[in-house]
Design a protein around this motif. Structure first.
Motif, mmCIF file in Angstrom:
data_model
loop_
_atom_site.group_PDB
_atom_site.id
_atom_site.type_symbol
_atom_site.label_atom_id
_atom_site.label_comp_id
_atom_site.label_asym_id
_atom_site.label_seq_id
_atom_site.Cartn_x
_atom_site.Cartn_y
_atom_site.Cartn_z
ATOM 1 N N ASP A 228 -0.154 3.243 8.242
ATOM 2 C CA ASP A 228 -1.218 3.752 7.385
ATOM 3 C C ASP A 228 -2.562 3.396 8.021
ATOM 4 O O ASP A 228 -2.994 2.251 7.964
ATOM 5 N N LEU A 229 -3.220 4.381 8.633
ATOM 6 C CA LEU A 229 -4.444 4.090 9.361
ATOM 7 C C LEU A 229 -5.609 3.787 8.441
ATOM 8 O O LEU A 229 -6.519 3.027 8.817
ATOM 9 N N GLU A 230 -5.625 4.348 7.243
ATOM 10 C CA GLU A 230 -6.710 4.061 6.310
ATOM 11 C C GLU A 230 -6.798 2.576 6.015
ATOM 12 O O GLU A 230 -7.878 2.012 5.865
ATOM 13 N N VAL A 231 -5.634 1.932 5.938
ATOM 14 C CA VAL A 231 -5.590 0.487 5.697
ATOM 15 C C VAL A 231 -5.645 -0.291 7.008
ATOM 16 O O VAL A 231 -6.409 -1.254 7.151
ATOM 17 N N SER A 232 -4.849 0.124 7.993
ATOM 18 C CA SER A 232 -4.775 -0.628 9.246
ATOM 19 C C SER A 232 -6.136 -0.730 9.929
ATOM 20 O O SER A 232 -6.501 -1.774 10.477
ATOM 21 N N ARG A 301 -5.621 1.812 -2.242
ATOM 22 C CA ARG A 301 -4.808 2.793 -1.531
ATOM 23 C C ARG A 301 -3.494 3.048 -2.266
ATOM 24 O O ARG A 301 -3.065 4.198 -2.433
ATOM 25 N N LEU A 302 -2.845 1.999 -2.732
ATOM 26 C CA LEU A 302 -1.590 2.160 -3.455
ATOM 27 C C LEU A 302 -1.797 2.924 -4.763
ATOM 28 O O LEU A 302 -0.961 3.752 -5.151
ATOM 29 N N ARG A 303 -2.902 2.668 -5.440
ATOM 30 C CA ARG A 303 -3.168 3.383 -6.690
ATOM 31 C C ARG A 303 -3.394 4.873 -6.424
ATOM 32 O O ARG A 303 -2.911 5.727 -7.178
ATOM 33 N N SER A 304 -4.119 5.179 -5.345
ATOM 34 C CA SER A 304 -4.362 6.593 -5.034
ATOM 35 C C SER A 304 -3.063 7.292 -4.638
ATOM 36 O O SER A 304 -2.839 8.459 -4.991
ATOM 37 N N LEU A 305 -2.176 6.584 -3.927
ATOM 38 C CA LEU A 305 -0.891 7.177 -3.554
ATOM 39 C C LEU A 305 -0.007 7.378 -4.778
ATOM 40 O O LEU A 305 0.716 8.381 -4.874
ATOM 41 N N ARG A 306 -0.064 6.453 -5.714
ATOM 42 C CA ARG A 306 0.739 6.604 -6.927
ATOM 43 C C ARG A 306 0.248 7.798 -7.744
ATOM 44 O O ARG A 306 1.058 8.555 -8.306
ATOM 45 N N GLU A 307 -1.046 7.991 -7.798
ATOM 46 C CA GLU A 307 -1.583 9.155 -8.506
ATOM 47 C C GLU A 307 -1.145 10.455 -7.829
ATOM 48 O O GLU A 307 -0.829 11.445 -8.494
ATOM 49 N N ARG A 308 -1.104 10.446 -6.502
ATOM 50 C CA ARG A 308 -0.746 11.651 -5.768
ATOM 51 C C ARG A 308 0.737 11.966 -5.883
ATOM 52 O O ARG A 308 1.133 13.125 -6.030
ATOM 53 N N HIS A 309 1.584 10.916 -5.786
ATOM 54 C CA HIS A 309 3.037 11.145 -5.736
ATOM 55 C C HIS A 309 3.744 10.899 -7.069
ATOM 56 O O HIS A 309 4.940 11.183 -7.190
ATOM 57 N N GLY A 310 3.045 10.320 -8.032
ATOM 58 C CA GLY A 310 3.641 10.094 -9.335
ATOM 59 C C GLY A 310 4.617 8.943 -9.402
ATOM 60 O O GLY A 310 5.422 8.871 -10.338
ATOM 61 N N SER A 313 4.206 3.591 -4.404
ATOM 62 C CA SER A 313 4.291 4.018 -3.007
ATOM 63 C C SER A 313 4.227 2.841 -2.061
ATOM 64 O O SER A 313 4.163 1.677 -2.477
ATOM 65 N N LEU A 314 4.226 3.167 -0.776
ATOM 66 C CA LEU A 314 4.328 2.180 0.299
ATOM 67 C C LEU A 314 3.115 2.288 1.223
ATOM 68 O O LEU A 314 2.676 3.389 1.549
ATOM 69 N N VAL A 315 2.617 1.132 1.630
ATOM 70 C CA VAL A 315 1.603 1.044 2.681
ATOM 71 C C VAL A 315 2.143 0.163 3.791
ATOM 72 O O VAL A 315 2.597 -0.961 3.536
ATOM 73 N N VAL A 316 2.129 0.683 5.012
ATOM 74 C CA VAL A 316 2.542 -0.085 6.197
ATOM 75 C C VAL A 316 1.313 -0.294 7.075
ATOM 76 O O VAL A 316 0.674 0.673 7.497
ATOM 77 N N ALA A 317 0.972 -1.534 7.317
ATOM 78 C CA ALA A 317 -0.107 -1.879 8.243
ATOM 79 C C ALA A 317 0.517 -2.580 9.438
ATOM 80 O O ALA A 317 1.305 -3.518 9.267
ATOM 81 N N ALA A 318 0.189 -2.130 10.636
ATOM 82 C CA ALA A 318 0.842 -2.666 11.841
ATOM 83 C C ALA A 318 -0.194 -2.979 12.902
ATOM 84 O O ALA A 318 -1.132 -2.208 13.126
ATOM 85 N N TYR A 319 0.006 -4.125 13.555
ATOM 86 C CA TYR A 319 -0.945 -4.619 14.554
ATOM 87 C C TYR A 319 -0.206 -5.369 15.658
ATOM 88 O O TYR A 319 0.916 -5.834 15.469
ATOM 89 N N ASP A 320 -0.888 -5.551 16.784
ATOM 90 C CA ASP A 320 -0.399 -6.465 17.806
ATOM 91 C C ASP A 320 -0.528 -7.899 17.301
ATOM 92 O O ASP A 320 -1.585 -8.299 16.792
ATOM 93 N N THR A 321 0.524 -8.691 17.469
ATOM 94 C CA THR A 321 0.467 -10.095 17.073
ATOM 95 C C THR A 321 -0.669 -10.816 17.782
ATOM 96 O O THR A 321 -1.309 -11.715 17.220
ATOM 97 N N GLU A 322 -0.923 -10.434 19.023
ATOM 98 C CA GLU A 322 -1.936 -11.123 19.827
ATOM 99 C C GLU A 322 -3.346 -10.974 19.277
ATOM 100 O O GLU A 322 -4.245 -11.720 19.678
ATOM 101 N N LEU A 323 -3.550 -10.026 18.353
ATOM 102 C CA LEU A 323 -4.850 -9.938 17.680
ATOM 103 C C LEU A 323 -5.132 -11.212 16.902
ATOM 104 O O LEU A 323 -6.277 -11.684 16.846
ATOM 105 N N TYR A 324 -4.085 -11.788 16.299
ATOM 106 C CA TYR A 324 -4.248 -12.904 15.378
ATOM 107 C C TYR A 324 -4.274 -14.236 16.127
ATOM 108 O O TYR A 324 -3.239 -14.805 16.459
ATOM 109 N N GLY A 325 -5.467 -14.714 16.405
ATOM 110 C CA GLY A 325 -5.646 -15.998 17.062
ATOM 111 C C GLY A 325 -6.175 -15.867 18.460
ATOM 112 O O GLY A 325 -7.140 -16.548 18.837
#
Length: 492
Positions: A228-232, A301-310, A313-325
Motif C-alpha cells: 500500500d503506497l499511500e501508507v508506505s 486508510r483502513l476506514r476509507s477502505l472499509r467504506e469502499r469495500h463494505g 480491509s487490509l493495509v500492507v506496508a513494506a520496507y527494507d529492514t536496513e532503513l531501520y537503524g
C-alpha cells in the motif's frame, strides 16, 4: 479490533560481500547494517517474543544474507568491527565528549548483544522467532536475481536452492517469499506453486492500487499481496518521509577523524559543516510525533477502505529492514512505538499468514510485468544504462545452460561454477549501476563472478584439466562459499 488489519513486512537483504572489499562498500556495508539495523530490530522482536506476542511482523531474510549472518568469517569480522566502533568512540572524547559518550554506550550495547546472542550466527535466533510465531519468515531465490530476466529453468533452480537453504538453517522452508525487487512476469506463479510457495509480494501499482486484500494470481492458488503506497510512502518515498525530519540524525555527515555521525539533518540544503549537533532528546520527541502520525494514517486508510469495500480491509506496508537503524537512526524506536500503538488504536497487527487466516483474500487477478523499482517496470535492471550488465548476464546464462550438468556425478567444480553464476546474476549489480550507487564496484562484482564462472566452465569441458579444476574450485569456494548444499546437477 475494529478498524481493520495491518501487516508490516521487512525485507532484509544485502548481496554477497564477504571477501570482496571493505570500505566504503564491501564488508563495511554488511557490518554497518548488522550493527545498526539487524541487532536492534532483532532485539525488538525478541522483547516482543518475551511478552508472548505472536504475528508481530513478516520478516524477509534472503538466503544470501542469511549465509553471511551465519558465516564464521563474517561473524569474526563484525565482532572486530564492533570493537573498532568502541575504539573510535573513545578517540572522539577530547573533541566531542557528548558524542563520544553516546557512541560508547551504543557500541557497548551492541557488543554485549552480539557476544551473548549472536556468536553462533543468526539462524538459532531466527528459528526461535519463527517457532514462537513472533514473526512469519519470507525466503527467496538463492542470490536475489531479477527473476523475470532468468531462463525459466534457472529461475526454478535458484528458487529451489534458496528455499532449501532456509530449510537447512531453520528446519522448515517458508511458505512465502519476497520476490526480489517485487519483480513479476506473467506465469511466475506457476513456478511458485511448483516450489511450494503460497504467497509473495508485489508493489501496489501491479494491482492498480487495489491492495486491500491478498489476491490469487491467475488460475493458481498462489496469493499476492500488494504494498500500500499511500501508507508506505508516509515513512519513505522517493522524495519525502519521516527520516528527513530536521531533528533526526543525519546519515551523510561524518566526523571524519572518528567516522562517527555528530549532526542532525537540520535542513536539506544545509551544508555538512553548517549542520546543527544531534540531540537524542529532540529526536525522541519527533519519533513519538511521527509514530502517532503513522498510526493515524493507517486508521484513516483502513476506514476509507472499509467504506469502499463494505468490510474490514487490509493495509500492507513494506520496507527494507536496513532503513531501520542504518539509514534512519531512530527507525527501531519508531518501529516499536508504532507496533505498540496500532493495537491500542483498534488495528489488528498481524503477518501475511495471519491476514489470510483472517479472511483477507479477494478475487483472482492478472498481474502485468512489474517491479517496485523506479517507474514500476523493469528498466532499472534491463534499461540502456545497464546494457553491458544485461549482456554479461545473458552470456552467463547461455554458457551455464550449455554445460548440461544433469546426469553427472557430484562435482565440486560444477557446484562452484553454478555458485559463481548465481552471484554474477544478482539483481543488486544492475540496481547499483542504474542508481549510480558505487556503480564501478557493482560492475566489477558482476564481471569478477562472470569471469570466475567462465574459468570453471572451461575446466569442466573435456580436456579442461580435472585436477586443476578441483584445486581452483576449492580456492574460489573459500572466497565465495554460500549455499554449501548446492548441487549443480539439479540444474539439468
Amino acid at each position: 479490533m475494529t478498524e481493520g488489519t495491518f501487516c508490516l513486512v521487512l525485507h532484509s537483504h544485502l548481496p554477497w560481500l564477504a571477501h570482496h572489499g571493505a570500505w566504503p562498500v564491501g564488508e563495511e556495508w554488511l557490518y554497518q547494517a548488522w550493527a545498526h539495523s539487524y541487532l536492534p530490530v532483532v532485539d525488538l522482536l525478541e522483547r516482543f517474543a518475551g511478552e508472548g506476542r505472536e504475528d508481530v511482523l513478516t520478516l524477509g531474510v534472503t538466503p544470501v544474507l542469511a549465509a553471511q549472518l551465519d558465516d564464521p568469517y563474517c561473524l569474526r569480522g563484525v565482532h572486530d568491527w564492533l570493537g573498532d566502533w568502541q575504539l573510535r568512540a573513545h578517540s572522539a572524547a577530547p573533541r566531542l565528549p557528548e558524542l563520544s559518550a553516546r557512541e560508547h554506550r551504543a557500541s557497548r550495547w551492541a557488543l554485549e548483544k552480539f557476544e551473548t546472542r549472536w556468536r553462533h550466527g543468526f539462524s538459532p535466533i531466527l528459528k526461535s522467532l519463527v517457532d514462537s510465531r513472533t514473526v512469519e519468515l519470507l525466503g527467496g531465490p538463492a542470490a536475489h536475481p531479477f527473476q523475470p530476466l532468468l531462463d525459466p529453468g534457472l529461475r526454478a533452480f535458484s528458487l529451489r536452492t534458496g528455499l532449501a537453504d532456509t530449510r537447512l538453517r531453520l528446519g522448515s522452508a517458508p511458505e512465502g517469499i519476497w520476490a526480489p525487487e517485487c519483480a513479476y512476469a506473467p506465469g511466475m506463479e506457476e513456478g511458485y506453486a511448483a516450489a511450494g510457495v503460497r504467497r509473495f509480494l508485489v508493489d501496489g501499482p501491479s494491482l492498480h492500487g487495489d491492495t486491500a486484500a491478498a489476491r490469487p494470481v491467475g488460475s493458481s492458488d498462489v496469493l499476492c499481496f500488494g504494498r500500500d503506497l499511500e501508507v508506505s510512502y508516509r515513512v519513505w518515498s522517493p522524495k519525502v518521509g519521516y527520516p528527513g525530519d530536521p531533528a533526526y540524525r543525519d546519515f551523510h555527515t561524518y566526523d571524519h577523524p572518528s567516522g562517527l555521525k555528530p549532526s542532525r539533518v537540520t535542513g536539506v540544503r544545509v551544508e555538512p559543516g553548517d549542520k546543527a549537533p544531534y540531540s537524542p532528546q529532540d529526536a525522541a520527541v519527533v519519533v513519538r510525533r511521527d509514530a502517532a502520525d503513522f498510526v493515524d494514517v493507517v486508521v484513516r486508510r483502513l476506514r476509507s477502505l472499509r467504506e469502499r469495500h463494505g468490510k474490514p480491509s487490509l493495509v500492507v506496508a513494506a520496507y527494507d529492514t536496513e532503513l531501520y537503524g542504518h539509514w534512519w537512526h531512530e527507525g527501531p524506536a519508531w518501529l516499536e512505538a508504532v507496533l505498540r500503538a496500532l493495537p491500542e488504536a483498534g488495528v489488528r497487527v498481524t503477518t501475511l499468514r495471519g491476514a489470510v487466516e483472517a479472511g483477507h483474500v479477494g478475487a483472482p487477478v492478472e498481474i502485468p510485468p512489474s517491479s517496485w523499482g523506479a517507474g514500476k517496470d523493469w528498466h532499472v535492471w534491463n534499461g540502456p544504462q545497464v546494457a553491458d550488465v544485461v549482456d554479461l548476464n545473458a552470456g552467463v546464462q547461455r554458457e551455464l545452460l550449455a554445460l548440461d550438468l544433469a546426469g553427472r556425478t557430484r562435482d565440486p567444480v560444477a557446484d562452484q561454477a553454478v555458485r559463481e553464476a548465481l552471484l554474477a546474476l544478482s539483481s543488486d549489480w544492475a540496481f547499483m549501476v542504474t542508481k549510480d550507487s558505487a556503480a564501478d564496484y557493482a560492475r566489477y562484482r558482476a564481471k569478477v563472478h562472470a569471469d570466475r564462472f567462465a574459468e570453471l566452465a572451461a575446466l569442466l569441458r573435456p580436456g579442461g584439466g580435472r585436477g586443476r579444476g578441483r584445486a581452483r574450485a576449492a580456492e574460489l569456494r573459500a572466497l565465495d562459499g554460500p549455499f554449501g548444499h548446492l548441487d549443480a546437477r539439479g540444474l539439468g
